[in-house]
Design a protein around this motif. Structure first.
Motif, PDB file in Angstrom:
ATOM      1  N   GLY A 242      82.492  64.419 108.336  1.00 44.14           N
ATOM      2  CA  GLY A 242      83.851  64.182 108.788  1.00 44.14           C
ATOM      3  C   GLY A 242      84.016  62.723 109.150  1.00 44.14           C
TER       4      GLY A 242
ATOM      5  N   ARG B   4      74.840  64.882 111.551  1.00 47.68           N
ATOM      6  CA  ARG B   4      76.033  65.142 110.757  1.00 47.68           C
ATOM      7  C   ARG B   4      75.768  65.153 109.256  1.00 47.68           C
ATOM      8  NH1 ARG B   4      81.403  62.427 112.586  1.00 47.68           N
ATOM      9  NH2 ARG B   4      82.096  64.473 111.838  1.00 47.68           N
TER      10      ARG B   4
ATOM     11  N   ARG C 142      89.142  74.587 114.393  1.00 49.86           N
ATOM     12  CA  ARG C 142      89.990  73.586 113.732  1.00 49.86           C
ATOM     13  C   ARG C 142      90.889  72.838 114.712  1.00 49.86           C
ATOM     14  NH1 ARG C 142      89.393  77.885 110.281  1.00 49.86           N
ATOM     15  NH2 ARG C 142      88.649  77.382 108.185  1.00 49.86           N
TER      16      ARG C 142
ATOM     17  N   TYR D 257      91.140  70.742 121.166  1.00 49.91           N
ATOM     18  CA  TYR D 257      91.085  69.282 121.173  1.00 49.91           C
ATOM     19  C   TYR D 257      91.893  68.729 122.340  1.00 49.91           C
ATOM     20  CZ  TYR D 257      91.423  64.473 119.375  1.00 49.91           C
ATOM     21  OH  TYR D 257      91.360  63.115 119.227  1.00 49.91           O
TER      22      TYR D 257
ATOM     23  N   ASP E 146      88.566  68.729 114.381  1.00 41.46           N
ATOM     24  CA  ASP E 146      88.159  69.199 113.061  1.00 41.46           C
ATOM     25  C   ASP E 146      86.969  70.165 113.107  1.00 41.46           C
ATOM     26  OD1 ASP E 146      86.416  67.264 113.972  1.00 41.46           O
ATOM     27  OD2 ASP E 146      86.411  66.070 112.134  1.00 41.46           O
ATOM     28  N   SER E 147      86.848  70.960 114.160  1.00 43.71           N
ATOM     29  CA  SER E 147      85.734  71.906 114.263  1.00 43.71           C
ATOM     30  C   SER E 147      85.793  72.928 113.129  1.00 43.71           C
ATOM     31  CB  SER E 147      85.786  72.630 115.610  1.00 43.71           C
ATOM     32  OG  SER E 147      85.783  71.708 116.670  1.00 43.71           O
ATOM     33  N   PHE E 148      84.630  73.382 112.683  1.00 44.13           N
ATOM     34  CA  PHE E 148      84.599  74.239 111.498  1.00 44.13           C
ATOM     35  C   PHE E 148      85.279  75.573 111.725  1.00 44.13           C
ATOM     36  CE2 PHE E 148      81.170  76.517 113.526  1.00 44.13           C
ATOM     37  CZ  PHE E 148      81.104  77.738 112.889  1.00 44.13           C
TER      38      PHE E 148
ATOM     39  N   THR F 184      87.224  68.395 119.699  1.00 41.98           N
ATOM     40  CA  THR F 184      87.288  67.744 118.396  1.00 41.98           C
ATOM     41  C   THR F 184      88.493  68.273 117.629  1.00 41.98           C
ATOM     42  OG1 THR F 184      85.882  69.468 117.439  1.00 41.98           O
ATOM     43  CG2 THR F 184      84.780  67.506 118.266  1.00 41.98           C
TER      44      THR F 184
ATOM     45  N   LYS G 211      82.189  66.742 115.673  1.00 41.53           N
ATOM     46  CA  LYS G 211      81.899  67.823 114.737  1.00 41.53           C
ATOM     47  C   LYS G 211      80.472  67.694 114.213  1.00 41.53           C
ATOM     48  CE  LYS G 211      83.471  69.597 110.252  1.00 41.53           C
ATOM     49  NZ  LYS G 211      84.404  69.365 109.122  1.00 41.53           N
TER      50      LYS G 211
ATOM     51  N   ASN H 254      85.028  72.891 122.000  1.00 45.90           N
ATOM     52  CA  ASN H 254      84.961  71.659 121.223  1.00 45.90           C
ATOM     53  C   ASN H 254      86.169  70.768 121.482  1.00 45.90           C
ATOM     54  OD1 ASN H 254      82.505  72.039 119.752  1.00 45.90           O
ATOM     55  ND2 ASN H 254      83.541  73.565 118.493  1.00 45.90           N
TER      56      ASN H 254
END
Length: 289
Positions: free
Chosen positions: A67, A149, A33, A37, A28-30, A26, A63, A24
């Motif tokens: 978010g 989302r 986190r 990134y 803010d991945s579940f 990102t 995500k 990911n």
């Protein structure tokens, strides 16, 4: 009869159990986190996944859940150049991109992506056209009608598996009609998406019904809420539950497994293959001396 699955330069038959590693881009991945990134960290994660036995990497720039808004330009900034770098490092790796946007899909396919993982059930119909244009594979998912989302709120089905089957097979036929290669189409019941925990558990028990359609079945169960709620565990303690669900799903007919924990998943799938007789043991010494 199911046709062999062809993704990028690779062709897989029914007996192959494939790991799709999650990477990911990102913050803010579940689960991770934001651990991947940064681009260098993400590239290291790809290299590690390949070394640990992943045949596919799935790169995401947004995500899945709630978010901050991420528009198409920002999503493309996170993933397009990264796909180019991964392709330069791993010529035969199947590169998947998790996106629901046709504009992003076109950019990543131009950069070298082989598979479009549309986690939001055809929200942008243009994504099918992109897959057809580039000869890319396409993942057909079930979200219970939810837009991208969004989380489910008291989802209800007369028969959740019947709803899944109708949606994903309908999307698969729509994809082929749009020009997507039949041997590049997969179906994904999308655990947790548009589903409460009992729905995801029922889908898992009834995976043979999805496998019987002849379309290769992808499952994305890694560390998800249905695992956590089943066991009463937080995200970082869901590995054993995920691996149990992985083994059961492989036995029941799933073929591709989207996973955060690549090495453990690879070993579980190899063991399932040995038990069912589609994979030979790595060595046979016991009782042979």
């Amino acid at each position: 009869m199911r046709v062999p699955l062809r993704l990028g330069t690779r062709t897989f038959d029914d007996a192959d159990l494939l790991v799709m590693a999650v990477v990911n881009r990102t913050p803010d991945s579940f689960f991770d986190r934001g651990a991947t990134y940064a681009e260098d960290a993400a590239l290291e994660a790809v290299d590690r996944a390949v070394a640990d036995g992943a045949e596919i990497v799935d790169i995401g720039g947004v995500k899945a859940g709630y978010g901050p808004d991420v528009d198409a330009l920002e999503e493309a900034r996170r993933v397009v150049g990264f796909v180019e770098r991964v392709r330069a490092r791993h010529a035969d790796l199947v590169i998947s991109v998790d996106t629901w946007r046709a504009d992003v899909g076109r950019a990543v396919c131009s950069a070298g992506a082989d598979l479009l993982n549309d986690a939001w059930a055809g929200h942008d119909p243009g994504l099918l056209e992109v897959a057809a244009e580039f000869g890319a594979g396409y993942v057909c998912t079930h979200t219970g009608g939810l837009p991208p989302r969004t989380d489910p709120h008291r989802p209800a089905y007369d028969d959740v598996v019947a709803d899944v089957l109708s949606t994903v097979t309908g999307l698969a036929e729509q994809a082929v009609a749009a020009g997507v290669r039949r041997d590049g189409v997969l179906i994904d019941p999308a655990h947790d998406f548009g589903k409460a925990t009992r729905h995801s558990l029922e889908v898992t028990r009834r995976l043979p019904e999805l496998a019987a359609t002849g379309w290769p079945v992808l499952v994305a169960m890694s560390r998800k809420d249905f695992v956590g709620e089943s066991l009463g565990l937080p995200t970082d303690e869901r590995l054993e539950g995920t691996l149990a669900a992985t083994a059961v799903s492989a036995w029941l007919g799933a073929q591709v497994f989207r996973a955060h924990d690549v090495r453990a998943t690879r070993r579980v799938l190899d063991m399932v293959g040995c038990i069912r007789g589609t994979r030979q043991p790595a060595e046979v010494r016991r009782g042979m001396a």
